[in-house]
Motif scaffolding. Structure first.
Motif, PDB file in Angstrom:
ATOM      1  N   LEU A 497       0.834  -1.204   0.000  1.00  0.00           N
ATOM      2  CA  LEU A 497       0.000   0.000   0.000  1.00  0.00           C
ATOM      3  C   LEU A 497       0.870   1.257   0.000  1.00  0.00           C
ATOM      4  O   LEU A 497       0.571   2.234  -0.697  1.00  0.00           O
ATOM      5  CB  LEU A 497      -0.919  -0.019   1.226  1.00  0.00           C
ATOM      6  N   MET A 498       1.973   1.239   0.747  1.00  0.00           N
ATOM      7  CA  MET A 498       2.870   2.391   0.758  1.00  0.00           C
ATOM      8  C   MET A 498       3.436   2.671  -0.631  1.00  0.00           C
ATOM      9  O   MET A 498       3.512   3.825  -1.066  1.00  0.00           O
ATOM     10  CB  MET A 498       4.019   2.153   1.744  1.00  0.00           C
ATOM     11  N   LEU A 499       3.847   1.626  -1.327  1.00  0.00           N
ATOM     12  CA  LEU A 499       4.359   1.811  -2.685  1.00  0.00           C
ATOM     13  C   LEU A 499       3.299   2.412  -3.590  1.00  0.00           C
ATOM     14  O   LEU A 499       3.577   3.313  -4.394  1.00  0.00           O
ATOM     15  CB  LEU A 499       4.810   0.459  -3.253  1.00  0.00           C
ATOM     16  N   ALA A 500       2.079   1.906  -3.467  1.00  0.00           N
ATOM     17  CA  ALA A 500       0.995   2.413  -4.310  1.00  0.00           C
ATOM     18  C   ALA A 500       0.705   3.881  -4.005  1.00  0.00           C
ATOM     19  O   ALA A 500       0.482   4.693  -4.923  1.00  0.00           O
ATOM     20  CB  ALA A 500      -0.256   1.559  -4.116  1.00  0.00           C
ATOM     21  N   LEU A 501       0.700   4.241  -2.715  1.00  0.00           N
ATOM     22  CA  LEU A 501       0.458   5.645  -2.350  1.00  0.00           C
ATOM     23  C   LEU A 501       1.585   6.550  -2.849  1.00  0.00           C
ATOM     24  O   LEU A 501       1.345   7.673  -3.309  1.00  0.00           O
ATOM     25  CB  LEU A 501       0.331   5.761  -0.830  1.00  0.00           C
ATOM     26  N   GLY A 608       3.924   9.661  16.196  1.00  0.00           N
ATOM     27  CA  GLY A 608       2.501   9.638  15.885  1.00  0.00           C
ATOM     28  C   GLY A 608       2.165  10.137  14.500  1.00  0.00           C
ATOM     29  O   GLY A 608       0.998  10.200  14.123  1.00  0.00           O
ATOM     30  N   ARG A 609       3.178  10.481  13.687  1.00  0.00           N
ATOM     31  CA  ARG A 609       2.917  11.140  12.409  1.00  0.00           C
ATOM     32  C   ARG A 609       2.884  10.185  11.229  1.00  0.00           C
ATOM     33  O   ARG A 609       2.467  10.578  10.126  1.00  0.00           O
ATOM     34  CB  ARG A 609       3.986  12.211  12.165  1.00  0.00           C
ATOM     35  N   PHE A 610       3.335   8.944  11.395  1.00  0.00           N
ATOM     36  CA  PHE A 610       3.479   8.062  10.245  1.00  0.00           C
ATOM     37  C   PHE A 610       2.729   6.756  10.495  1.00  0.00           C
ATOM     38  O   PHE A 610       2.926   6.115  11.523  1.00  0.00           O
ATOM     39  CB  PHE A 610       4.961   7.768   9.988  1.00  0.00           C
ATOM     40  N   PHE A 611       1.911   6.361   9.532  1.00  0.00           N
ATOM     41  CA  PHE A 611       1.121   5.144   9.748  1.00  0.00           C
ATOM     42  C   PHE A 611       1.973   3.887   9.647  1.00  0.00           C
ATOM     43  O   PHE A 611       1.553   2.815  10.061  1.00  0.00           O
ATOM     44  CB  PHE A 611      -0.058   5.068   8.757  1.00  0.00           C
ATOM     45  N   PHE A 612       3.202   3.997   9.100  1.00  0.00           N
ATOM     46  CA  PHE A 612       4.065   2.825   9.044  1.00  0.00           C
ATOM     47  C   PHE A 612       4.907   2.683  10.313  1.00  0.00           C
ATOM     48  O   PHE A 612       5.751   1.810  10.405  1.00  0.00           O
ATOM     49  CB  PHE A 612       4.972   2.854   7.805  1.00  0.00           C
ATOM     50  N   VAL A 613       4.721   3.586  11.277  1.00  0.00           N
ATOM     51  CA  VAL A 613       5.263   3.407  12.627  1.00  0.00           C
ATOM     52  C   VAL A 613       4.091   2.997  13.514  1.00  0.00           C
ATOM     53  O   VAL A 613       3.161   3.764  13.713  1.00  0.00           O
ATOM     54  CB  VAL A 613       5.919   4.696  13.159  1.00  0.00           C
ATOM     55  N   GLN A 614       4.137   1.784  14.013  1.00  0.00           N
ATOM     56  CA  GLN A 614       3.006   1.226  14.751  1.00  0.00           C
ATOM     57  C   GLN A 614       3.147   1.507  16.243  1.00  0.00           C
ATOM     58  O   GLN A 614       4.193   1.257  16.823  1.00  0.00           O
ATOM     59  CB  GLN A 614       2.926  -0.286  14.508  1.00  0.00           C
ATOM     60  N   ARG A 615       2.089   2.015  16.835  1.00  0.00           N
ATOM     61  CA  ARG A 615       2.107   2.341  18.259  1.00  0.00           C
ATOM     62  C   ARG A 615       1.335   1.297  19.052  1.00  0.00           C
ATOM     63  O   ARG A 615       0.279   0.840  18.645  1.00  0.00           O
ATOM     64  CB  ARG A 615       1.490   3.724  18.500  1.00  0.00           C
ATOM     65  N   THR A 616       1.895   0.928  20.185  1.00  0.00           N
ATOM     66  CA  THR A 616       1.235   0.032  21.127  1.00  0.00           C
ATOM     67  C   THR A 616       1.202   0.722  22.477  1.00  0.00           C
ATOM     68  O   THR A 616       2.193   1.289  22.911  1.00  0.00           O
ATOM     69  CB  THR A 616       2.012  -1.283  21.253  1.00  0.00           C
ATOM     70  N   GLU A 617       0.051   0.693  23.120  1.00  0.00           N
ATOM     71  CA  GLU A 617      -0.015   1.316  24.439  1.00  0.00           C
ATOM     72  C   GLU A 617      -0.827   0.461  25.393  1.00  0.00           C
ATOM     73  O   GLU A 617      -1.692  -0.314  24.999  1.00  0.00           O
ATOM     74  CB  GLU A 617      -0.592   2.724  24.362  1.00  0.00           C
ATOM     75  N   SER A 618      -0.487   0.576  26.648  1.00  0.00           N
ATOM     76  CA  SER A 618      -1.190  -0.159  27.690  1.00  0.00           C
ATOM     77  C   SER A 618      -1.259   0.731  28.924  1.00  0.00           C
ATOM     78  O   SER A 618      -0.389   1.572  29.154  1.00  0.00           O
ATOM     79  CB  SER A 618      -0.445  -1.456  28.011  1.00  0.00           C
ATOM     80  N   ILE A 619      -2.307   0.580  29.692  1.00  0.00           N
ATOM     81  CA  ILE A 619      -2.523   1.431  30.866  1.00  0.00           C
ATOM     82  C   ILE A 619      -2.328   0.605  32.124  1.00  0.00           C
ATOM     83  O   ILE A 619      -2.979  -0.423  32.322  1.00  0.00           O
ATOM     84  CB  ILE A 619      -3.935   2.047  30.845  1.00  0.00           C
ATOM     85  N   ARG A 620      -1.414   1.055  32.983  1.00  0.00           N
ATOM     86  CA  ARG A 620      -1.179   0.374  34.243  1.00  0.00           C
ATOM     87  C   ARG A 620      -2.310   0.665  35.223  1.00  0.00           C
ATOM     88  O   ARG A 620      -3.160   1.524  34.987  1.00  0.00           O
ATOM     89  CB  ARG A 620       0.150   0.840  34.843  1.00  0.00           C
TER      90      ARG A 620
END
Length: 959
Positions: A497-501, A608-620
Motif C-alpha cells: 500500500l505504501m508503494l501504491a500511495l 505519531g505522524r506516520f502510519f508505518f510506525v506502529q504504536r502500542t499502548e497499555s494502561i497500568r
C-alpha cells in the motif's frame, strides 16, 4: 469436548434411550448397547444372524438431519462428532457383513473373546490440518487393526480348529478384504453425510468446488450453509454491525493520502493470505524459528481451514495461534474473521490487546474488549449466558503488542487460555479462542497439546497482482512488474500500500524505478511521507526551507530506528525515543503551561505522524500509559540506521575538510556516539544499505577519513558524548567503535590491505582479540562470519566483507575464527582437521582427534565421547572394531557398548572379532556374531584366521 468418541459414547450423545433408532438397536441386542456390555462375542454372533443392526446404524445417521436446526453451534458440533464415530464403525461392520462368513461361538469361546470390545475404542476424528488422503490413511490403519483383532479372536475359537487349511485361508482373506472394503464404504458414507452437513467437507479437507471469492467471503458462505437457524440477540446483532462496518472502511484514513487518490475499502482490497498450519505440537517445536516451518506445506484455502477448525471439537479445547511478520495482516485477519462469522452461530468478541489495561487477567481483557465494542459494562459470564446458542469466539489480537507494552514475559499465556477453555466447557459454556502474534516473540511460549499454529505467509506474485487489480481499477495503474522488483515491499500488504500511495501522486515510482537502488527508493519513499507531514502546517516555506524540514523529519525518524538498533530490540519505548532525540538532535519536549493540557513529548510527536510506525499502548493500574513503537517492516528501520550513520560520516568529512591545519584531527564525538553501541556486522540489511549509499560518493576521501580515525583509535577521549541508549563500559564502546570503523572502511574500499589500514599483522591480531574479549558472543559471531582475512606475501594481509553462508552454523565459528584473528597455530590445526570436519562435522571430528591422541588402554572415555556425538554412529562402530583386541580392556569395552552393528567395511569387523577371540574373548558372543557374518571377499589371511576360529567355536561361516 472429548477429542474422540467411542461408538457407545456416540450413540448416547445422539439421543440415548429417547431416540427411536437407538432404542430399536438396543432391543435387538438385548440391552447390551446402552448397558455398555457390547463385546466382541456379541459382534461375532451378531453378524451371523442380525444384519438388521447395520441397517439401523445407517438409519441413525439419516435421521440425525431431522435434529440439525434450532440447536446451538456447540451441540451441532457434538452431534456431528458423535455421528462420525457411528459412521466409522458402521462402515467396518457393513464390510464385515458383505463377506458373509459364519462364525459359531460356544459358551467357552464367548468367555475367551469377551475381553476385547471394539465398541469402546476411541475412534479417530478427521482434522482440518491434515489432507484428505492423510485422514483416509488414518482410518485405513484403524480398519486394519480391527481386522487383525477379529482375526486373533477367531483363531482362538473351537470352530477355527475345525476348519481345514483352505477354510482358514479363506477366512483370513475375507478379513483382509474387510479392512479395504471398510475404507471404501467409509468414503461412500462420508460423501452422503457431507451432503447434509457441509462442515464435514472441511473437517476432511475436501475442496467444496465453490466459485472463487475473496476477502474470506467463502468462509461466510460455507458457514451460512451450516447455520443452526438461531436468532441472534440484540448484543450479537450490534457486534455484527460493528464488525461488518469494518469491511466498508478504507485501508488508510483519507486525510493521510493525496486528495485525488481513491483508497479501496477493506472488503475490496483484502486478499486471502496463503498460510501454513501445524497441529499436535510438541514442546521441542519452536514456531519462532523460520527453520521450523521449512517442511510445512503452504496452503491457499484459508476459508476452508477456518470452516473446518471452527466447527470441529478441537476448537474449544485449545487456542488457535496465528503468527505473522509485522505488516502481514494479522490484525486485519481478525477483523475479517469477526465480520464473516454469522451472528446466529458465532458470538465474536474481538479484543485489541494493545489497548487492554496492563496486568489484568484473561477474563478482564475480554470484558475490556466488550466494553470498548458495546459501550457498556458486560461481564463475560453474562455475555456467555445470553448468546442464545451461538458459540463464543474470542479473537485476542496482538499478543506480541501486549508483551512489548507491559514488558512482562507471559510464556504461559496460551496454557492459561486452554485451562480457561476447559473450565468453560465443564460449565457447559464452551468457547473458541484465536490469538495473533508476531513470530519473533514466541520463543519459549508454551503451546498446549491441541493447539493449532497458523503462519500467515507473505504475498506471492499472484497475490500482489490480485491486490493491484483492485487498486488499479480506481487509480492510475501501477504495473505489477514494477512493484515485483522490490519483493521486500511488495510481499507485505501494508508496504505494498505504501508503494501504491507513493506512486499515486505523480507516477515517480514507475518513471524512475529502473535507475533507483533499493536505498534510493527507500529514501524517496520516506521523504515523500515526511514531506506530507511537514506541509500539513500552514508555514510559508521556501524550497530550501522545505528540504531542510523534510531532512530534519527523517533525522528524527532515524533516531527512532537507531534507538532500536543500539538497544538490540525490535520496538522502543516512547520515553527512550524522547531521551535519544534530546541527546542526538537537541529536540526537547515542550514544557507544560499553566492551565493547559500536557503537551505531546518529542517522542510522541515524531512517532505519531506516520502510519508505518506502529504504536502500542497499555494502561497500568496507576493509570500510567505505557507506549512502545516499531516499524511495520524491519527494513525501514535498517535503512534509517544506515542513513543516519552515513549522514554522520559525511558530516564529519565536511568538518574535516574545514579543519584548521594546526589541528591534528577532527572531533569525531558524534560519530563515536552513534557507532559505539552495536556492531554493524549484526545486520546484513544495514550493511547492504551502506554499500548502496556509498555508491557515487567520494569514496577515497571518506576512506582516508575513516582510516585516520582508526589510526587515532587509542587516544584518550575528551568526550564520549551524552548519548547513552544503555550503559556499556568504555572498553566495550571502544571495541565496537573500532570494529565499525573497519567495517566502514571495507564498505568504502571493498578490500583493504594492511598498509591502507596502518595495521601490521601483530596490530591486527591484538585488535581482533580485543574485539573478541569485549563483544557479546552473538556480535563476535557476526564479525567472524562477515570478515574475510587473507595473508598476502607483499602486503602482509587483506580483509574484506564476505559473508560465508556455509559457516552460518554455530559449530563452524570455531573453525572460521583463526582466519579472522590470523592465529597461525589455530590456522594450521584448522587446515589439518578441515577434511574430517567437512565429512563428519565438528563434534565427531573433535571426538576423533581426542581418540587418536589417546592410548588404547585409556580409550574408553574418548570412545564414549564419540559414541555420544551427533552423527557419529558409523564412525564410532569403525573405531570400536579397530581397537577391539589391540591391548585395551576388551571386557570393559564390550560391557559398555556390546558388539555394535556391522559397518560397510566388513574386514574391519571380522579382524576386530578375530583379535577378540584370539585374546580369549566371550565365546558365546563370538559364536553368535560370527555365525551371522558373511566372510565372502575377505583378505586371504583373514579368511584363514576366520576358518580356524570357526572350527574352534563350531560355527558354520557364510560365504
Amino acid at each position: 469436548m472429548r477429542r474422540t468418541y467411542s461408538y457407545n459414547e456416540a450413540v448416547t450423545i445422539l439421543g440415548g434411550r429417547e431416540h427411536p433408532v437407538i432404542a430399536a438397536m438396543d432391543k435387538l441386542l438385548g440391552g447390551a448397547l446402552l448397558a455398555g456390555s457390547l463385546g466382541l462375542w456379541t459382534v461375532l454372533d451378531l453378524f451371523d444372524a442380525k444384519p438388521d443392526f447395520v441397517r439401523l446404524s445407517n438409519d441413525l445417521l439419516t435421521k440425525l438431519s431431522a435434529r440439525r436446526r434450532g440447536v446451538s453451534r456447540h451441540t451441532r458440533t457434538q452431534q456431528l462428532h458423535a455421528a462420525h464415530a457411528v459412521l466409522v464403525m458402521t462402515a467396518f461392520f457393513e464390510a464385515y457383513e458383505e463377506q458373509r462368513f459364519a462364525v459359531k461361538l460356544t459358551p467357552q469361546d464367548r468367555e475367551l473373546v469377551a475381553s476385547y470390545n471394539p465398541w469402546e475404542l476411541e475412534l479417530p476424528l478427521p482434522s482440518v490440518d491434515r489432507s484428505h488422503e492423510e485422514n483416509l490413511a488414518l482410518l485405513s490403519r484403524l480398519y486394519g487393526d480391527l481386522a487383525d483383532h477379529l482375526l486373533r479372536g477367531v483363531t482362538g475359537l473351537a470352530s477355527w480348529d475345525a476348519l481345514d487349511d483352505t477354510g482358514q485361508e479363506r477366512l483370513r482373506a475375507a478379513l483382509g478384504r474387510t479392512a479395504k472394503r471398510a475404507a471404501e464404504r467409509y468414503r461412500e458414507l462420508l460423501g452422503q453425510f457431507a451432503a447434509e452437513y457441509p462442515e464435514i467437507r472441511f473437517w476432511v479437507a475436501v475442496e467444496d468446488g465453490r466459485a472463487t471469492r475473496k476477502a474470506l467471503a467463502r468462509l461466510e458462505d460455507v458457514l451460512r450453509d451450516t447455520t443452526t437457524d438461531l436468532t441472534p440477540d440484540v448484543r450479537l446483532t450490534e457486534l455484527a454491525g460493528v464488525y461488518r462496518g469494518a469491511l466498508r472502511r478504507p485501508l488508510v484514513k483519507p486525510a493521510e493520502v493525496p486528495g485525488d487518490v481513491r483508497i479501496p475499502a477493506l472488503a475490496e482490497a483484502y486478499v486471502d493470505p496463503r498460510f501454513q498450519v501445524v497441529a499436535d505440537v510438541d514442546r521441542a517445536w519452536a514456531p519462532s524459528l523460520l527453520a521450523a516451518w521449512d517442511d510445512v506445506p503452504v496452503r491457499d484455502d484459508l476459508y476452508a481451514y477456518l470452516a473446518g477448525h471452527l466447527t470441529s471439537p478441537r476448537a474449544v479445547s485449545a487456542p488457535l495461534l496465528v503468527l505473522g511478520d509485522p505488516g502481514s495482516g494479522k490484525s486485519v485477519f481478525t477483523e475479517m474473521l469477526a465480520a464473516r462469522l454469522p451472528a446466529s452461530d458465532f458470538a465474536v468478541v474481538r479484543v485489541e490487546l494493545r489497548c487492554a489495561p496492563a496486568g489484568c487477567t484473561l477474563e478482564e481483557q475480554i470484558e475490556h474488549g466488550l466494553r470498548t465494542l458495546l459501550h457498556e459494562q458486560v461481564s463475560w459470564a453474562e455475555f456467555c449466558r445470553t448468546t442464545g446458542g451461538a458459540l463464543p469466539v474470542v479473537a485476542l489480537d496482538g499478543f506480541d503488542e501486549l508483551l512489548q507494552a507491559t514488558g512482562v514475559n507471559q510464556t504461559r499465556y496460551l496454557t492459561t487460555i486452554a485451562a480457561f477453555q476447559q473450565r468453560l466447557e465443564d460449565m457447559g459454556r464452551p468457547a473458541v479462542f484465536v490469538v495473533t502474534s508476531r513470530m519473533s516473540v514466541c520463543a519459549g511460549l508454551e503451546l498446549p497439546g491441541d493447539t493449532h499454529v497458523v503462519r500467515l505467509m507473505p504475498f506471492d506474485d499472484g497475490q500482489v497482482r490480485a491486490w493491484l487489480d483492485v487498486w488499479n481499477a480506481a487509480n492510475r495503474p501501477l504495473p505489477a512488474e514494477t512493484v515485483l522488483r522490490y519483493p521486500d515491499l511488495a510481499s507485505q500488504p501494508l508496504l505494498l500500500l505504501m508503494l501504491a500511495l507513493y506512486d499515486a501522486v505523480d507516477s515517480t515510482f514507475q518513471r524512475d524505478h529502473l535507475r533507483l537502488s533499493r536505498a534510493q527508493l527507500y529514501g524517496r519513499l520516506l521523504a515523500r511521507f515526511a514531506e506530507r507531514e511537514v506541509t500539513k502546517t500552514a508555514a510559508d516555506r521556501s524550497g530550501a526551507d522545505l528540504a531542510e524540514d523534510v531532512e530534519f523529519e527523517l533525522d528524527r525518524l532515524s533516531v527512532v530506528a537507531l534507538a532500536m538498533f543500539n538497544r538490540g530490540v525490535q520496538w522502543v519505548a516512547e520515553h527512550d525515543v524522547t531521551a535519544d532525540l534530546a541527546q542526538l538532535l537537541g529536540v526537547d519536549s515542550p514544557q507544560r503551561m499553566k492551565g493547559t493540557r500536557t503537551p505531546l513529548s518529542a517522542g510522541e510527536t515524531v512517532l505519531g505522524r506516520f502510519f508505518f510506525v506502529q504504536r502500542t499502548e497499555s494502561i497500568r493500574e496507576d493509570r500510567t500509559t505505557l507506549r512502545t513503537y516499531e516499524f511495520l517492516h524491519a527494513t525501514f528501520g535498517e535503512y534509517l540506521v544506515a542513513r543516519f550513520v552515513w549522514n554522520r560520516l559525511t558530516e564529519l568529512r565536511r568538518m574535516d575538510e574545514a579543519r584548521p591545519k594546526r589541528k591534528v584531527m577532527t572531533d569525531d564525538t558524534e560519530l563515536y556516539s552513534v557507532l559505539s553501541f552495536a556492531a554493524l556486522t549484526s545486520s546484513k540489511p544495514v550493511l547492504d544499505f551502506l554499500k548502496e549509499l556509498a555508491a557515487g560518493s567520494d569514496r577515497d576521501g571518506l576512506f582516508a577519513l575513516v582510516a585516520q580515525q582508526l589510526y587515532w583509535r587509542d587516544r584518550s577521549r575528551t568526550s564520549r558524548g551524552t548519548y547513552l541508549p544503555h550503559l556499556l563500559t568504555d572498553s566495550v564502546r571502544d571495541a565496537k567503535y573500532s570494529l565499525n570503523l573497519v567495517v566502514l572502511a571495507l564498505v568504502l574500499r571493498g578490500k583493504c590491505y594492511s598498509d591502507e589500514l596502518a595495521l601490521e599483522v601483530d596490530d591486527w591480531r591484538r585488535l581482533t582479540l580485543f574485539w573478541k574479549s569485549r563483544l557479546p558472543s552473538n556480535e563476535w559471531a557476526g564479525v567472524v562470519l562477515w570478515l574475510w582475512v587473507e595473508r598476502d606475501a607483499e602486503r602482509h594481509f587483506s580483509v574484506c566483507l564476505n559473508r560465508r553462508e556455509r559457516e552460518l552454523q554455530a559449530e563452524w565459528l570455531l573453525m572460521a575464527e583463526p582466519y579472522v584473528t590470523l592465529d597461525e597455530v589455530a590456522m594450521t590445526l584448522r587446515d589439518a582437521v578441515t577434511p574430517l570436519a567437512s565429512e563428519h562435522g565438528i563434534q565427531v571430528t573433535a571426538a576423533l582427534v581426542a581418540l587418536m591422541a589417546t592410548p588404547v588402554d585409556k580409550c574408553l572415555p574418548a570412545l564414549q565421547r564419540l559414541h555420544e556425538a551427533d552423527g557419529g554412529g558409523e564412525v564410532f562402530r569403525r573405531e570400536f572394531y579397530l581397537r577391539l583386541g589391540t591391548g585395551g580392556n576388551d571386557t570393559e569395552l564390550v560391557r559398555l557398548f556390546g558388539l555394535p552393528d556391522v559397518i560397510d567395511d566388513i574386514g574391519v569387523v571380522v579382524e576386530g572379532l578375530l583379535r577378540f577371540h584370539e585374546r580369549g574373548g566371550d565365546r558365546a558372543l563370538l559364536t553368535f556374531y560370527l555365525s551371522g557374518l558373511s566372510v565372502a571377499g575377505l583378505r586371504p589371511d583373514l579368511l584363514t584366521r576366520a576358518r580356524r576360529a570357526a572350527e574352534t567355536l563350531g560355527v558354520q561361516l557364510k560365504w
